[in-house]
Design a protein around this motif. Structure first.
Motif, PDB file in Angstrom:
ATOM      1  N   GLY A 115      34.692  46.955  81.918  1.00 31.09           N
ATOM      2  CA  GLY A 115      35.715  47.782  82.570  1.00 31.09           C
ATOM      3  C   GLY A 115      35.184  49.145  82.974  1.00 31.09           C
ATOM      4  O   GLY A 115      35.411  49.612  84.089  1.00 31.09           O
ATOM      5  N   ILE A 116      34.438  49.792  82.064  1.00 35.94           N
ATOM      6  CA  ILE A 116      33.896  51.117  82.367  1.00 35.94           C
ATOM      7  C   ILE A 116      32.874  51.035  83.487  1.00 35.94           C
ATOM      8  O   ILE A 116      32.869  51.863  84.410  1.00 35.94           O
ATOM      9  N   SER A 117      31.995  50.032  83.446  1.00 39.16           N
ATOM     10  CA  SER A 117      30.950  49.943  84.467  1.00 39.16           C
ATOM     11  C   SER A 117      31.529  49.651  85.853  1.00 39.16           C
ATOM     12  O   SER A 117      31.072  50.211  86.845  1.00 39.16           O
ATOM     13  N   VAL A 118      32.558  48.809  85.919  1.00 39.75           N
ATOM     14  CA  VAL A 118      33.180  48.529  87.221  1.00 39.75           C
ATOM     15  C   VAL A 118      33.903  49.769  87.749  1.00 39.75           C
ATOM     16  O   VAL A 118      33.838  50.083  88.942  1.00 39.75           O
ATOM     17  N   LEU A 119      34.583  50.499  86.877  1.00 40.30           N
ATOM     18  CA  LEU A 119      35.250  51.727  87.306  1.00 40.30           C
ATOM     19  C   LEU A 119      34.251  52.764  87.811  1.00 40.30           C
ATOM     20  O   LEU A 119      34.486  53.430  88.829  1.00 40.30           O
ATOM     21  N   PHE A 162      23.537  59.729  92.237  1.00 43.35           N
ATOM     22  CA  PHE A 162      23.254  60.262  90.909  1.00 43.35           C
ATOM     23  C   PHE A 162      24.213  59.701  89.869  1.00 43.35           C
ATOM     24  O   PHE A 162      23.817  59.479  88.718  1.00 43.35           O
ATOM     25  N   LEU A 163      25.466  59.460  90.262  1.00 44.49           N
ATOM     26  CA  LEU A 163      26.418  58.862  89.324  1.00 44.49           C
ATOM     27  C   LEU A 163      25.949  57.479  88.892  1.00 44.49           C
ATOM     28  O   LEU A 163      26.001  57.139  87.704  1.00 44.49           O
ATOM     29  N   LEU A 164      25.453  56.685  89.841  1.00 48.93           N
ATOM     30  CA  LEU A 164      24.943  55.357  89.489  1.00 48.93           C
ATOM     31  C   LEU A 164      23.678  55.453  88.640  1.00 48.93           C
ATOM     32  O   LEU A 164      23.508  54.697  87.684  1.00 48.93           O
ATOM     33  N   LEU A 165      22.779  56.376  88.985  1.00 47.15           N
ATOM     34  CA  LEU A 165      21.543  56.507  88.213  1.00 47.15           C
ATOM     35  C   LEU A 165      21.817  57.014  86.804  1.00 47.15           C
ATOM     36  O   LEU A 165      21.176  56.584  85.843  1.00 47.15           O
ATOM     37  N   ARG A 166      22.760  57.931  86.681  1.00 45.08           N
ATOM     38  CA  ARG A 166      23.098  58.485  85.362  1.00 45.08           C
ATOM     39  C   ARG A 166      23.666  57.396  84.458  1.00 45.08           C
ATOM     40  O   ARG A 166      23.369  57.355  83.264  1.00 45.08           O
ATOM     41  N   CYS A 167      24.485  56.523  85.024  1.00 44.50           N
ATOM     42  CA  CYS A 167      25.146  55.485  84.234  1.00 44.50           C
ATOM     43  C   CYS A 167      24.402  54.153  84.311  1.00 44.50           C
ATOM     44  O   CYS A 167      24.987  53.104  84.014  1.00 44.50           O
ATOM     45  N   ALA A 168      23.132  54.175  84.706  1.00 45.84           N
ATOM     46  CA  ALA A 168      22.356  52.942  84.858  1.00 45.84           C
ATOM     47  C   ALA A 168      22.270  52.120  83.574  1.00 45.84           C
ATOM     48  O   ALA A 168      22.395  50.890  83.634  1.00 45.84           O
ATOM     49  N   PRO A 169      22.068  52.717  82.391  1.00 47.46           N
ATOM     50  CA  PRO A 169      22.043  51.866  81.180  1.00 47.46           C
ATOM     51  C   PRO A 169      23.348  51.116  80.948  1.00 47.46           C
ATOM     52  O   PRO A 169      23.337  49.956  80.511  1.00 47.46           O
ATOM     53  N   LEU A 170      24.464  51.746  81.260  1.00 48.18           N
ATOM     54  CA  LEU A 170      25.758  51.088  81.097  1.00 48.18           C
ATOM     55  C   LEU A 170      25.924  49.963  82.115  1.00 48.18           C
ATOM     56  O   LEU A 170      26.417  48.880  81.782  1.00 48.18           O
ATOM     57  N   ILE A 171      25.500  50.199  83.350  1.00 44.91           N
ATOM     58  CA  ILE A 171      25.627  49.174  84.387  1.00 44.91           C
ATOM     59  C   ILE A 171      24.665  48.020  84.127  1.00 44.91           C
ATOM     60  O   ILE A 171      25.001  46.857  84.358  1.00 44.91           O
ATOM     61  N   ALA A 173      23.832  46.879  81.354  1.00 43.98           N
ATOM     62  CA  ALA A 173      24.314  46.075  80.225  1.00 43.98           C
ATOM     63  C   ALA A 173      25.347  45.037  80.647  1.00 43.98           C
ATOM     64  O   ALA A 173      25.674  44.150  79.859  1.00 43.98           O
ATOM     65  N   VAL A 174      25.855  45.133  81.885  1.00 47.40           N
ATOM     66  CA  VAL A 174      26.897  44.206  82.355  1.00 47.40           C
ATOM     67  C   VAL A 174      26.375  43.463  83.584  1.00 47.40           C
ATOM     68  O   VAL A 174      26.252  44.036  84.664  1.00 47.40           O
ATOM     69  N   PRO A 175      26.045  42.173  83.460  1.00 46.54           N
ATOM     70  CA  PRO A 175      25.493  41.433  84.613  1.00 46.54           C
ATOM     71  C   PRO A 175      26.468  41.323  85.782  1.00 46.54           C
ATOM     72  O   PRO A 175      26.036  41.305  86.937  1.00 46.54           O
ATOM     73  N   ALA A 176      27.774  41.267  85.506  1.00 47.47           N
ATOM     74  CA  ALA A 176      28.748  41.131  86.599  1.00 47.47           C
ATOM     75  C   ALA A 176      28.732  42.351  87.512  1.00 47.47           C
ATOM     76  O   ALA A 176      28.858  42.226  88.735  1.00 47.47           O
ATOM     77  N   THR A 177      28.550  43.536  86.949  1.00 47.20           N
ATOM     78  CA  THR A 177      28.502  44.746  87.762  1.00 47.20           C
ATOM     79  C   THR A 177      27.241  44.767  88.614  1.00 47.20           C
ATOM     80  O   THR A 177      27.279  45.185  89.778  1.00 47.20           O
ATOM     81  N   ARG A 178      26.121  44.321  88.067  1.00 49.00           N
ATOM     82  CA  ARG A 178      24.887  44.252  88.860  1.00 49.00           C
ATOM     83  C   ARG A 178      25.057  43.304  90.038  1.00 49.00           C
ATOM     84  O   ARG A 178      24.637  43.599  91.155  1.00 49.00           O
ATOM     85  N   THR A 179      25.698  42.155  89.796  1.00 54.65           N
ATOM     86  CA  THR A 179      25.935  41.197  90.879  1.00 54.65           C
ATOM     87  C   THR A 179      26.846  41.796  91.945  1.00 54.65           C
ATOM     88  O   THR A 179      26.603  41.632  93.148  1.00 54.65           O
ATOM     89  N   LEU A 180      27.892  42.494  91.516  1.00 56.58           N
ATOM     90  CA  LEU A 180      28.805  43.145  92.458  1.00 56.58           C
ATOM     91  C   LEU A 180      28.078  44.182  93.303  1.00 56.58           C
ATOM     92  O   LEU A 180      28.289  44.279  94.516  1.00 56.58           O
ATOM     93  N   MET A 181      27.182  44.957  92.684  1.00 51.92           N
ATOM     94  CA  MET A 181      26.423  45.963  93.417  1.00 51.92           C
ATOM     95  C   MET A 181      25.523  45.325  94.461  1.00 51.92           C
ATOM     96  O   MET A 181      25.431  45.797  95.600  1.00 51.92           O
ATOM     97  N   VAL A 182      24.846  44.243  94.097  1.00 51.41           N
ATOM     98  CA  VAL A 182      23.950  43.569  95.038  1.00 51.41           C
ATOM     99  C   VAL A 182      24.739  42.982  96.204  1.00 51.41           C
ATOM    100  O   VAL A 182      24.348  43.106  97.372  1.00 51.41           O
TER     101      VAL A 182
END
Length: 195
Positions: A115-119, A162-171, A173-182
């Motif tokens: 939830g946090i990573s998608v937000l 920078f927001l994405l780079l700062r929260c990269a460890p959180l993103i 950790a969630v494969p669904a968010t990585r897929t959504l980004m791609v």
């Protein structure tokens, strides 16, 4: 004539405000500072677009896409801030983005990290001008002014990246968010190429 005299007077000040807000986003150490600086950036960019808007339409019929996208970005970050506050013991980046803290949260609450990573991703999406926010640039009937484009490309995109780079460890950790980004990144690249 009044627009021509107002724009140079306030345009530089609003760009300076946006630059200070972007610098604050980069130097932020916790989510509360990040949210405050992102709201300041949204306000300065909204006013910058209003000051430099050249339209032949009536003021009530002129479309102001940037207000909605900036509000979406700030709203998503505010929801993420609430989730971070209730899930983690601290809002500090160095504390909450440690692998041990992320593992501990994932074990206690399986839905918190997705939830946090998608937000956070949807908070950065309008800043990066990814689809559908990229329609903002191509759907206007009037041309964008140089200062408005500078605000979008130099300030907003820097803040979103920078927001994405700062929260990269959180993103990460969630494969669904990585897929959504791609997927959204690929779609945005294709639409930008053919628009």
């Amino acid at each position: 004539e009044s627009a021509d005299t107002v724009a140079p007077r306030f345009g530089g000040l609003l760009l300076l405000m946006g630059f200070c807000a972007t610098t604050g986003i980069i130097l932020a150490t916790n989510f509360l500072q990040l949210f405050f600086c992102l709201c300041l950036l949204s306000m300065s960019l909204n006013l910058l677009h209003e000051v430099h808007q050249r339209t032949t339409l009536a003021p009530e019929t002129a479309r102001r896409h940037w207000w909605g996208w900036n509000a979406l970005s700030d709203g998503m970050l505010l929801l993420g801030l609430f989730l971070v506050q209730t899930t983690f013991t601290s809002q500090d980046f160095l504390t909450m983005l440690q692998p041990t803290a992320l593992t501990q949260v994932a074990e206690t609450n399986r839905t918190a990290l997705p939830g946090i990573s998608v937000l956070l991703f949807f908070a950065a999406l309008p800043r990066l001008s990814l689809f559908p926010a990229s329609a903002l640039l191509v759907s206007r009937e009037e041309n964008w002014s140089a200062r408005s484009l500078a605000g979008i490309n130099l300030l907003a995109m820097t803040a979103g990246l920078f927001l994405l780079l700062r929260c990269a460890p959180l993103i990460q950790a969630v494969p669904a968010t990585r897929t959504l980004m791609v997927q959204l990144g690929t779609l945005s690249a294709l639409l930008t190429l053919f628009s």
